[in-house]
Design a protein around this motif. Structure first.
Motif, PDB file in Angstrom:
ATOM      1  N   ALA A  75       6.930   7.475   2.200  1.00 29.90           N
ATOM      2  CA  ALA A  75       5.995   6.021   2.688  1.00 29.90           C
ATOM      3  C   ALA A  75       6.566   5.486   1.844  1.00 29.90           C
ATOM      4  O   ALA A  75       6.890   4.181   2.228  1.00 29.90           O
ATOM      5  N   LYS A 114       1.014  -1.229   0.250  1.00 34.61           N
ATOM      6  CA  LYS A 114       0.203   0.040   0.116  1.00 34.61           C
ATOM      7  C   LYS A 114       0.930   1.308   0.302  1.00 34.61           C
ATOM      8  O   LYS A 114       0.137   2.533  -0.959  1.00 34.61           O
ATOM      9  N   ASP A 159       2.376   2.566  -3.075  1.00 40.50           N
ATOM     10  CA  ASP A 159       1.768   3.052  -4.270  1.00 40.50           C
ATOM     11  C   ASP A 159       1.360   4.456  -4.340  1.00 40.50           C
ATOM     12  O   ASP A 159       0.470   5.540  -4.838  1.00 40.50           O
ATOM     13  N   THR A 160       1.499   5.026  -3.097  1.00 41.73           N
ATOM     14  CA  THR A 160       1.785   6.388  -2.571  1.00 41.73           C
ATOM     15  C   THR A 160       2.939   7.395  -3.381  1.00 41.73           C
ATOM     16  O   THR A 160       3.523   6.699  -4.288  1.00 41.73           O
ATOM     17  N   ASP A 161       2.216   8.860  -3.550  1.00 35.97           N
ATOM     18  CA  ASP A 161       3.513   9.616  -4.135  1.00 35.97           C
ATOM     19  C   ASP A 161       4.480   9.701  -3.058  1.00 35.97           C
ATOM     20  O   ASP A 161       5.424  10.607  -3.653  1.00 35.97           O
ATOM     21  N   ASN A 162       3.992   9.768  -1.713  1.00 37.98           N
ATOM     22  CA  ASN A 162       4.705  10.130  -0.936  1.00 37.98           C
ATOM     23  C   ASN A 162       6.129   9.744  -0.884  1.00 37.98           C
ATOM     24  O   ASN A 162       6.446   8.103  -0.665  1.00 37.98           O
TER      25      ASN A 162
END
Length: 54
Positions: free
Chosen positions: A28, A19, A22-25
């Protein structure tokens, strides 16, 4: 029983890692890489490695 708990914890960590990827951060994604170091990588990474080997 402890082995079963460990397997479940490892699976949960892999799900979190997937998960986070899948973030743009950026933080993360770094956290995801750290999780993968402890769990041996996520299932998605293993699928990609198998594709590269073909």
């Amino acid at each position: 029983m402890a082995e079963n708990f460990f397997d479940k914890a490892k699976e949960a960590a892999k799900n979190v890692s997937d998960k986070l990827k899948d973030t743009d951060n950026e933080k993360a994604k770094q956290a995801s890489e750290q999780i993968d170091k402890f769990t041996g990588g996520s299932d998605n990474d293993k699928k990609e490695e198998n594709k590269d080997e073909r």
